[in-house]
Design a protein around this motif. Structure first.
Motif, PDB file in Angstrom:
ATOM      1  N   VAL A   1       0.824  -1.204   0.000  1.00 31.23           N
ATOM      2  CA  VAL A   1       0.000   0.000   0.000  1.00 31.23           C
ATOM      3  C   VAL A   1       0.858   1.253   0.000  1.00 31.23           C
ATOM      4  O   VAL A   1       1.894   1.320   0.664  1.00 31.23           O
ATOM      5  N   ALA A   2       0.441   2.230  -0.776  1.00 27.31           N
ATOM      6  CA  ALA A   2       1.025   3.574  -0.746  1.00 27.31           C
ATOM      7  C   ALA A   2       0.069   4.451   0.061  1.00 27.31           C
ATOM      8  O   ALA A   2      -1.142   4.425  -0.172  1.00 27.31           O
ATOM      9  N   VAL A   3       0.603   5.210   1.004  1.00 25.80           N
ATOM     10  CA  VAL A   3      -0.224   5.994   1.915  1.00 25.80           C
ATOM     11  C   VAL A   3       0.225   7.446   1.905  1.00 25.80           C
ATOM     12  O   VAL A   3       1.420   7.744   1.955  1.00 25.80           O
ATOM     13  N   THR A   4      -0.725   8.354   1.813  1.00 26.59           N
ATOM     14  CA  THR A   4      -0.431   9.779   1.924  1.00 26.59           C
ATOM     15  C   THR A   4      -1.714  10.495   2.329  1.00 26.59           C
ATOM     16  O   THR A   4      -2.733   9.847   2.582  1.00 26.59           O
ATOM     17  N   SER A   5      -1.660  11.806   2.404  1.00 27.73           N
ATOM     18  CA  SER A   5      -2.870  12.572   2.699  1.00 27.73           C
ATOM     19  C   SER A   5      -3.478  13.059   1.396  1.00 27.73           C
ATOM     20  O   SER A   5      -2.782  13.207   0.377  1.00 27.73           O
TER      21      SER A   5
END
Length: 462
Positions: A318-322
């Motif tokens: 998973v790639a996670v950011t806001s």
């Protein structure tokens, strides 16, 4: 809305029958791997294959040819003819009892040409070709592992629709089975690639120990009484066409050092950014891109020993950011970089750690809140499955969404793939889908180069 949404046809189904292996097979219990055992794979996955009339096959009945070839193929893939059982701690296994796969013979009062533009997903009429709500539930225990319907068409073509229990195979494994079935239909005496079980390759270690960060399983706690948007609105399924010009335009939006990335990475990054804008999230809200990675080439085992392996061998890093970081002030290259970094996480150690985690936590569930899953189905080349009637007009997934992953999105070849066309198949609440299409148009409309208009709806809603 496409006129194809108004297209109606009638299908006459015969009574379902069980097709069993053509020769005796071992009656044994086979354990599924701890990768197969994951909660997110416990569902039936629908697929469809559509074929034109082939003049050289006029005297052959596709139903009889495929039924006979299926029974021969099951001699080699005999676990498909068994039943999934559940043991202590939720551990899944296959009772290889030879009961058979469910097979339905059917006839439709239509030709393939009459389907018009609806020869690619989403298919609003799929339930006439196979009810995708198997048994009225997604219950996988003690039911046939594979269910299929072969439907003759008035033009001499036919459609193969199937539901497969995802715990036994991933996309690569299913393609291997389909190729074997097609080879037998064309007269082969055995599959060119012999299937191997070898699920011990992806069993948890003893003792299990998690060594990697698996953020795909992090659960977000919503405030009390929060109603998720998809629970309160109508979900629609749509396909979007990406041309080579679109892909080239996206490539121009990323920094030079990232321009060698795949078309899949570029389309996924474009999709993630436009989808995030369409959802109208607060800048500080976390968004996730879960990316399907085939890990076969990343295992250190002798690669020749993996030839024929048809179990699940995929990870979902998973790639996670806001939301704010993704859509405000950062170029598209920011999303591409996040995706590339997520893919790079998948190593052999990552797969063993994933297997260990599935045992330690028992029935891990992927986080679906503000998450989307994207899977590249272009490399599987399902359209090349040839039962003797030539390549499929279309072969692959039916729609967006998949079992416990309602936001699943697929990138597949268009029926005019020779022209470089690619389809993105996704699902969103109705108003979000409208905004998503608008965001795609904006992205391509702002390019000062000769491209076709931005991707647009090519199918009616489901």
């Amino acid at each position: 809305m496409s006129s194809s949404s108004m297209f109606n046809f009638r299908v006459h189904r015969c009574q379902p029958e069980l097709v069993q292996p053509a020769a005796p097979t071992p009656h044994e219990i086979k354990l599924l791997s701890d990768i197969d055992n994951q909660e997110c794979l416990r569902f039936y996955f629908p697929m469809i294959f559509m074929y034109h009339h082939e003049p050289s096959m006029t005297k052959k009945d596709p139903v009889k040819v495929l039924r006979h070839a299926l029974s021969q193929t099951l001699v080699y893939y005999y676990p498909f003819a068994g039943r999934i059982r559940e043991g202590a701690g939720g551990k899944l296994m296959v009772d290889c009892n030879g009961e058979g796969v469910m097979f339905i013979e059917a006839e439709a009062d239509t030709t393939l040409d009459q389907f018009g533009d609806s020869l690619h997903p989403p298919f609003p009429w799929f339930q006439q070709l196979l009810d995708d709500d198997v048994h009225g539930t997604q219950q996988i225990i003690d039911h046939p592992i594979l269910l299929m319907q072969v439907t003759r068409l008035k033009c001499g073509g036919f459609i193969v629709s199937l539901n497969i229990n995802h715990t036994i195979s991933d996309a690569t494994g299913l393609k291997q089975f389909m190729n074997a079935w097609a080879e037998m239909a064309r007269g082969a005496h055995q599959p060119s690639i012999q299937p191997i079980w070898h699920r011990e390759l992806l069993m948890a270690r003893n003792p299990p120990h998690v060594t990697c960060n698996h953020r795909e399983f992090e659960q977000i706690i919503l405030p009390p009484n929060t109603v998720k948007k998809e629970d309160a609105t109508t979900i629609v399924h749509q396909s979007f066409v990406f041309t080579p010009a679109h892909v080239a335009a996206i490539r121009c939006l990323v920094p030079i050092h990232l321009r060698q990335c795949t078309a899949f990475d570029l389309i996924t990054a474009c999709f993630w950014c436009c989808r995030t804008k369409a959802l109208q999230l607060e800048p500080n809200e976390e968004v996730r891109m879960i990316y399907t990675v085939n890990a076969r080439s990343r295992l250190n085992a002798n690669q020749s020993s993996l030839v024929g392996y048809y179990g699940n061998c995929s990870a979902f890093p998973v790639a996670v950011t806001s939301a704010g970081n993704l859509i405000c002030g950062n170029p598209l290259g920011y999303a591409v970089e996040l995706i590339k970094n997520a893919k790079a996480q998948v190593t052999e150690e990552y797969m063993h750690s994933l297997a260990d985690l599935s045992v330690i936590k028992e029935r891990c569930i992927y986080n679906t809140i503000r998450s989307c899953v994207v899977s590249d189905m272009t490399r599987a080349k399902y359209e090349n499955v040839n039962f003797g009637w030539g390549a499929a007009v279309y072969g692959g997934v039916v729609k967006g969404g998949a079992g416990p992953l309602p936001g699943a999105t697929f990138i597949v070849p268009h029926k005019n793939a020779k022209e470089g066309l690619i389809l993105l198949i996704t699902c969103l609440p109705y108003e979000d889908m409208k905004r998503f299409a608008e965001e795609l148009d904006k992205m391509f409309g702002n390019q000062n180069q000769p491209t076709t208009s931005g991707p647009s709806f090519v199918m009616s809603s489901l």
